[in-house]
Enzyme design. Structure first.
Site, PDB file in Angstrom:
ATOM      1  N   ARG A   1       0.866  -1.193   0.000  1.00  0.00           N
ATOM      2  CA  ARG A   1       0.000   0.000   0.000  1.00  0.00           C
ATOM      3  C   ARG A   1       0.893   1.230   0.000  1.00  0.00           C
ATOM      4  NH1 ARG A   1      -3.974  -0.378   4.733  1.00  0.00           N
ATOM      5  NH2 ARG A   1      -5.021  -1.898   3.421  1.00  0.00           N
TER       6      ARG A   1
ATOM      7  N   CYS B   1     -13.963  -2.136   5.288  1.00  0.00           N
ATOM      8  CA  CYS B   1     -13.010  -1.412   4.441  1.00  0.00           C
ATOM      9  C   CYS B   1     -13.683  -0.555   3.373  1.00  0.00           C
ATOM     10  CB  CYS B   1     -12.032  -2.393   3.801  1.00  0.00           C
ATOM     11  SG  CYS B   1     -11.100  -3.320   5.025  1.00  0.00           S
TER      12      CYS B   1
ATOM     13  N   CYS C   1     -15.019  -3.249  -1.443  1.00  0.00           N
ATOM     14  CA  CYS C   1     -13.665  -3.521  -0.950  1.00  0.00           C
ATOM     15  C   CYS C   1     -13.031  -4.619  -1.803  1.00  0.00           C
ATOM     16  CB  CYS C   1     -13.708  -3.949   0.508  1.00  0.00           C
ATOM     17  SG  CYS C   1     -14.259  -5.653   0.704  1.00  0.00           S
TER      18      CYS C   1
ATOM     19  N   CYS D   1      -7.735 -10.881  -0.155  1.00  0.00           N
ATOM     20  CA  CYS D   1      -7.903 -10.554   1.267  1.00  0.00           C
ATOM     21  C   CYS D   1      -8.121 -11.822   2.087  1.00  0.00           C
ATOM     22  CB  CYS D   1      -9.075  -9.599   1.468  1.00  0.00           C
ATOM     23  SG  CYS D   1      -9.274  -9.200   3.213  1.00  0.00           S
TER      24      CYS D   1
ATOM     25  N   CYS E   1     -16.520  -8.866   4.348  1.00  0.00           N
ATOM     26  CA  CYS E   1     -16.555  -9.226   5.772  1.00  0.00           C
ATOM     27  C   CYS E   1     -16.917  -7.978   6.560  1.00  0.00           C
ATOM     28  CB  CYS E   1     -15.198  -9.808   6.219  1.00  0.00           C
ATOM     29  SG  CYS E   1     -13.996  -8.563   6.735  1.00  0.00           S
TER      30      CYS E   1
HETATM   31 FE1  SRM Z   1      -9.151  -2.280   5.566  1.00  0.00          FE
HETATM   32  C1  SRM Z   1      -7.862  -4.992   7.108  1.00  0.00           C
HETATM   33  C2  SRM Z   1      -8.169  -3.459   2.584  1.00  0.00           C
HETATM   34  C3  SRM Z   1      -9.858   0.710   4.186  1.00  0.00           C
HETATM   35  C4  SRM Z   1     -11.030  -1.493   8.314  1.00  0.00           C
HETATM   36  N1  SRM Z   1      -8.112  -3.906   4.966  1.00  0.00           N
HETATM   37  C5  SRM Z   1      -7.640  -4.906   5.778  1.00  0.00           C
HETATM   38  C6  SRM Z   1      -6.750  -5.871   4.983  1.00  0.00           C
HETATM   39  C7  SRM Z   1      -5.355  -5.376   5.075  1.00  0.00           C
HETATM   40  C8  SRM Z   1      -6.885  -7.359   5.368  1.00  0.00           C
HETATM   41  C9  SRM Z   1      -5.892  -7.914   6.343  1.00  0.00           C
HETATM   42  O1  SRM Z   1      -5.750  -7.390   7.456  1.00  0.00           O
HETATM   43  O2  SRM Z   1      -5.303  -8.936   6.006  1.00  0.00           O
HETATM   44  C10 SRM Z   1      -7.350  -5.661   3.570  1.00  0.00           C
HETATM   45  C11 SRM Z   1      -6.413  -5.959   2.399  1.00  0.00           C
HETATM   46  C12 SRM Z   1      -7.199  -6.516   1.237  1.00  0.00           C
HETATM   47  C13 SRM Z   1      -6.412  -6.625   0.005  1.00  0.00           C
HETATM   48  O3  SRM Z   1      -6.245  -7.751  -0.503  1.00  0.00           O
HETATM   49  O4  SRM Z   1      -5.989  -5.616  -0.535  1.00  0.00           O
HETATM   50  C14 SRM Z   1      -7.891  -4.253   3.675  1.00  0.00           C
HETATM   51  N2  SRM Z   1      -8.911  -1.488   3.750  1.00  0.00           N
HETATM   52  C15 SRM Z   1      -8.571  -2.160   2.615  1.00  0.00           C
HETATM   53  C16 SRM Z   1      -8.740  -1.296   1.387  1.00  0.00           C
HETATM   54  C17 SRM Z   1      -7.707  -1.571   0.315  1.00  0.00           C
HETATM   55  C18 SRM Z   1     -10.165  -1.490   0.864  1.00  0.00           C
HETATM   56  C19 SRM Z   1     -10.437  -0.993  -0.537  1.00  0.00           C
HETATM   57  O5  SRM Z   1     -10.986  -1.799  -1.284  1.00  0.00           O
HETATM   58  O6  SRM Z   1     -10.154   0.159  -0.845  1.00  0.00           O
HETATM   59  C20 SRM Z   1      -8.651   0.096   2.039  1.00  0.00           C
HETATM   60  C21 SRM Z   1      -7.253   0.622   2.132  1.00  0.00           C
HETATM   61  C22 SRM Z   1      -7.218   1.986   2.712  1.00  0.00           C
HETATM   62  C23 SRM Z   1      -5.860   2.624   2.722  1.00  0.00           C
HETATM   63  O7  SRM Z   1      -5.426   3.082   1.677  1.00  0.00           O
HETATM   64  O8  SRM Z   1      -5.265   2.709   3.810  1.00  0.00           O
HETATM   65  C24 SRM Z   1      -9.175  -0.207   3.435  1.00  0.00           C
HETATM   66  N3  SRM Z   1     -10.170  -0.634   6.159  1.00  0.00           N
HETATM   67  C25 SRM Z   1     -10.449   0.457   5.400  1.00  0.00           C
HETATM   68  C26 SRM Z   1     -11.468   1.253   6.022  1.00  0.00           C
HETATM   69  C27 SRM Z   1     -12.109   2.496   5.443  1.00  0.00           C
HETATM   70  C28 SRM Z   1     -11.471   3.756   5.886  1.00  0.00           C
HETATM   71  O9  SRM Z   1     -10.453   3.750   6.578  1.00  0.00           O
HETATM   72  O10 SRM Z   1     -12.006   4.806   5.546  1.00  0.00           O
HETATM   73  C29 SRM Z   1     -11.820   0.603   7.200  1.00  0.00           C
HETATM   74  C30 SRM Z   1     -12.936   1.040   8.184  1.00  0.00           C
HETATM   75  C31 SRM Z   1     -12.567   2.198   9.015  1.00  0.00           C
HETATM   76  C32 SRM Z   1     -11.823   1.750  10.238  1.00  0.00           C
HETATM   77  O11 SRM Z   1     -10.610   1.650  10.208  1.00  0.00           O
HETATM   78  O12 SRM Z   1     -12.480   1.456  11.243  1.00  0.00           O
HETATM   79  C33 SRM Z   1     -10.990  -0.573   7.288  1.00  0.00           C
HETATM   80  N4  SRM Z   1      -9.352  -3.069   7.415  1.00  0.00           N
HETATM   81  C34 SRM Z   1     -10.234  -2.630   8.372  1.00  0.00           C
HETATM   82  C35 SRM Z   1     -10.204  -3.550   9.491  1.00  0.00           C
HETATM   83  C36 SRM Z   1     -11.045  -3.431  10.791  1.00  0.00           C
HETATM   84  C37 SRM Z   1     -10.404  -2.544  11.775  1.00  0.00           C
HETATM   85  C38 SRM Z   1     -11.095  -2.569  13.101  1.00  0.00           C
HETATM   86  O13 SRM Z   1     -10.973  -1.606  13.843  1.00  0.00           O
HETATM   87  O14 SRM Z   1     -11.725  -3.565  13.451  1.00  0.00           O
HETATM   88  C39 SRM Z   1      -9.288  -4.560   9.145  1.00  0.00           C
HETATM   89  C40 SRM Z   1      -8.889  -5.781   9.995  1.00  0.00           C
HETATM   90  C41 SRM Z   1      -7.971  -5.438  11.112  1.00  0.00           C
HETATM   91  O15 SRM Z   1      -7.402  -4.365  11.203  1.00  0.00           O
HETATM   92  O16 SRM Z   1      -7.828  -6.317  11.959  1.00  0.00           O
HETATM   93  C42 SRM Z   1      -8.789  -4.234   7.833  1.00  0.00           C
HETATM   94 FE1  SF4 Z   2     -11.004  -7.804   3.369  1.00  0.00          FE
HETATM   95 FE2  SF4 Z   2     -13.077  -7.512   4.954  1.00  0.00          FE
HETATM   96 FE3  SF4 Z   2     -11.570  -5.410   4.356  1.00  0.00          FE
HETATM   97 FE4  SF4 Z   2     -13.114  -6.436   2.521  1.00  0.00          FE
HETATM   98  S1  SF4 Z   2     -13.826  -5.512   4.430  1.00  0.00           S
HETATM   99  S2  SF4 Z   2     -10.955  -5.885   2.230  1.00  0.00           S
HETATM  100  S3  SF4 Z   2     -13.073  -8.595   2.992  1.00  0.00           S
HETATM  101  S4  SF4 Z   2     -10.923  -7.149   5.514  1.00  0.00           S
END
Ligand code: SRM
Ligand code: SF4
Length: 584
Positions: A74, A498, A449, A455, A494
């Site tokens: 990223r 994201c 997402c 993922c 899930c």
């Molecule tokens: Fe996310 C984890 C993708 C925005 C909440 N996110 C992941 C992971 C890295 C999975 C992992 O941990 O193994 C995903 C990688 C998938 C892949 O194959 O690329 C992933 N998140 C993404 C992206 C790429 C989604 C997209 O399709 O655009 C976004 C990348 C943003 C960036 O450039 O930094 C992305 N993730 C978000 C957002 C939205 C936002 O920030 O506005 C959220 C919700 C807001 C928040 O943080 O609460 C988000 N991602 C999560 C979470 C849950 C966090 C939590 O507090 O429970 C995880 C899992 C974790 O952290 O344990 C996660």
């Molecule tokens: Fe993966 Fe769940 Fe985030 Fe989608 S919402 S990218 S399935 S961790």
């Protein structure tokens, strides 16, 4: 009193010597495509995730092969603005080392997928040459700071953009490990030996790691308890969904000048199915501050979370749970004490929507922006739609910039009047413009997402499935004459959130392959979350549930009533007024 047991990740951070761990050895190990287990946690702070190709899981198992490991990286684009040279380099790297695609994320960053471990260093060096980096792309630190992607829309936008870059720089980890590991130590104190001792593979620990001289003045040795996110929006557009962030900032202007910010804290969307004590939560507004105090206030919130966040159970370590535990008022008072100021009353503002302006707009200084809808944020060529090629050709002639939006879209920005017809002709030639204009407003307001196949946390498809589901919902919308009505629709594989599904007027969260929970009723401007309507629906059931509601909306809605408000007024779902009643 029994001592609290720190989570495993806390121990890994503590022992990592400021994020080094045994990453060098992991990268050097040619026997496997994977990293040593502890390093899979540490590499996140460097912006990368170890992943497997989930499509090939069972086939590889049958053949008794290890999973097909690869890395996702990223790349941070603070405030979302990249130059044409940076775009071209990302495009090159996607072909040379990645899977031939680029993902524009929901936080205005680039992701490359499918990079082999052995190519990761060359990839990072590749984007470092064009002044991009991936440190703090992931990990328990402050992430990419989001802001409205149109610096040239007004003077205030320009200033907000500069401030978001400043915040990003201020809270970037100070460790030299990133440059040491990926850039061959170019910015490292030369007197300091590298961690090159042989590794004992059974423990994945260095025999005697030489400590570095690093220090992290803000984060300390164990960084934050969990990820941390900041976003800024300039009313009337909430295009960065600020309330989903740990710190959400509303830019307040006076007579065309930026005056300060309303500050909201404690947003975060992740939850776990079957654990109602976890919940998505929008940030609470705690007051107004002058723009000169912005870094102080961010630092005070970050350090209060650093010192009080849960380090035992990562499911409860986000700021939102710290605030619930401490109470909003005591938390705010602690922030005021640390920042040495008192918050004023939040100033009036109004958000009208959280989408992006698509098509041509003129900037305040006489240039042009072109907003393009990018489905699922994926920049890829298909025979019918050569998007990646078209954008590469644009980048090779463009004298402005590329702006990644928080809705996974792209703004080709700052186009001179002279270049406008050139850019238009290129995009026309490849059919890109007509595609942006011909979509229903529902599709233009969609987010999906990544989910499968990369993922590891996905229960179901999202990016690869939502487009075809929208084809079917579009048919219903056209039947009722609603194809021009902007309704936010979001899908994730899930409940981690994201694609910010809890802020979708219509949202699907994957529960198992082909089955989704349907949520309805978020506010169109990102100020209210939705609520569960029906569980475990397959496609037939989704369409059967949605059709009568859409028909009702076409017939019974009030003037300018958004879909999310309508479903609450008509009693399809109750309004969620706070994260703590999301599950009610
Ligand atoms: Fe996310 C984890 C993708 C925005 C909440 N996110 C992941 C992971 C890295 C999975 C992992 O941990 O193994 C995903 C990688 C998938 C892949 O194959 O690329 C992933 N998140 C993404 C992206 C790429 C989604 C997209 O399709 O655009 C976004 C990348 C943003 C960036 O450039 O930094 C992305 N993730 C978000 C957002 C939205 C936002 O920030 O506005 C959220 C919700 C807001 C928040 O943080 O609460 C988000 N991602 C999560 C979470 C849950 C966090 C939590 O507090 O429970 C995880 C899992 C974790 O952290 O344990 C996660
Ligand atoms: Fe993966 Fe769940 Fe985030 Fe989608 S919402 S990218 S399935 S961790």
């Amino acid at each position: 009193m029994a001592e609290k047991k720190l989570s495993e990740v806390e121990i890994i951070k503590e022992n990592s010597d400021y994020l080094r761990g045994s990453l060098v050895q992991s990268l050097d190990n040619k026997i496997t495509g994977a990293l040593y287990p502890d390093d899979t946690q540490l590499i996140k702070f460097h912006g990368a995730y170890q992943q497997t190709d989930r499509d090939l899981e069972s086939e590889r198992k049958t053949q008794k092969l290890e999973p097909l490991y690869s890395m996702m990286i990223r790349i941070r684009v603070p405030a979302g603005v990249a130059t044409p040279a940076q775009w071209l380099r990302m495009d090159d790297l996607a072909s040379t080392y990645g899977n031939g695609t680029m993902k524009l994320t929901t936080r205005q960053a680039f992701q490359l997928h499918g990079i082999r471990k052995r190519d990761l260093k060359a990839t990072i060096q590749g984007f470092n040459e064009v002044l991009l980096d991936s440190i703090a792309g992931c990990g328990d630190v402050n992430r990419n700071v989001m802001c409205s992607p149109n610096p040239n829309e007004s003077k205030v936008h320009g200033e907000v953009w500069a401030i978001s870059r400043q915040i990003s720089a201020e809270f970037t980890p100070q460790t030299s490990a990133y440059y040491e590991i990926w850039m061959d130590g170019q910015s490292v104190d030369e007197s300091q030996p590298f961690n090159t001792q042989p590794l004992n593979p059974s423990t994945s620990q260095l025999s005697t790691p030489p400590p570095s001289k690093d220090a992290e003045p803000i984060y300390g040795k164990t960084y934050l308890p969990r990820k941390f996110k900041i976003a800024i929006a300039v009313p009337p557009f909430n295009d960065t969904d600020i309330f989903a962030n740990d710190i959400g900032l509303v830019a307040i202007e006076k007579d065309g000048e930026l005056e300060g910010f309303n500050v909201a804290i404690g947003g975060g969307l992740g939850m776990t199915f079957g654990m109602p004590e976890t919940f998505p939560r929008l940030a609470d507004m705690i007051g107004y501050i002058d723009k000169k105090d912005i870094l102080k206030v961010c630092e005070a919130v970050i350090t209060t979370q650093r010192d009080n966040g849960n380090r035992e159970n990562r499911k409860f370590s986000r700021l939102k749970y710290t605030i619930e535990r401490m109470g909003l008022e005591p938390f705010k008072q602690e922030v005021e004490r640390r920042a040495g100021l008192t918050f004023g009353e939040a100033k009036p503002y109004k958000f009208i929507h959280s989408g992006d302006p698509l098509g041509w707009t003129k900037t305040f200084d006489g240039h042009y922006n072109l907003g393009l809808f990018i489905e699922g944020g994926r920049i890829v060529d298909t025979p019918e739609f050569p998007l990646r090629t078209a954008l590469r050709v644009v980048a090779s002639v463009h004298d402005g910039d590329f702006r990644l939006t928080g809705n996974q879209n792209l703004v080709i920005g700052n186009i001179s009047a002279e270049k406008k017809p050139v850019v238009e002709a290129i995009l026309d030639k490849y059919g890109i413009l007509s595609a942006t204009y011909s979509q229903t407003a529902l599709r233009q307001n969609s987010i999906a997402c990544v989910a499968l196949n990369t993922c590891s946390l996905a229960f179901a498809e999202a990016e690869r499935y939502l487009p075809s589901l929208i084809d079917k919902i579009d048919l219903i919308l056209r039947t009722y004459g609603l194809e021009k009505d902007a309704i936010n629709i979001r899908m994730t594989g899930c409940p981690n959130g994201c694609g910010r599904p809890y802020l979708g007027e219509i949202a699907f969260i994957g529960k198992s392959p082909g089955r989704y929970n349907l949520y309805l009723g978020a506010a169109h401007n990102g100020e209210r979350m939705n609520k569960l309507y029906k569980e475990m629906l397959d496609e037939t059931a989704i369409l059967a549930e949605l059709e009568p509601i859409i028909a009702d909306y076409a017939k019974e809605r009030q003037r300018n009533e958004p879909f999310g408000d309508f479903v609450i007024r008509k009693g399809y779902v109750k309004a969620t007024t706070h994260g703590t009643n999301f599950h009610d």
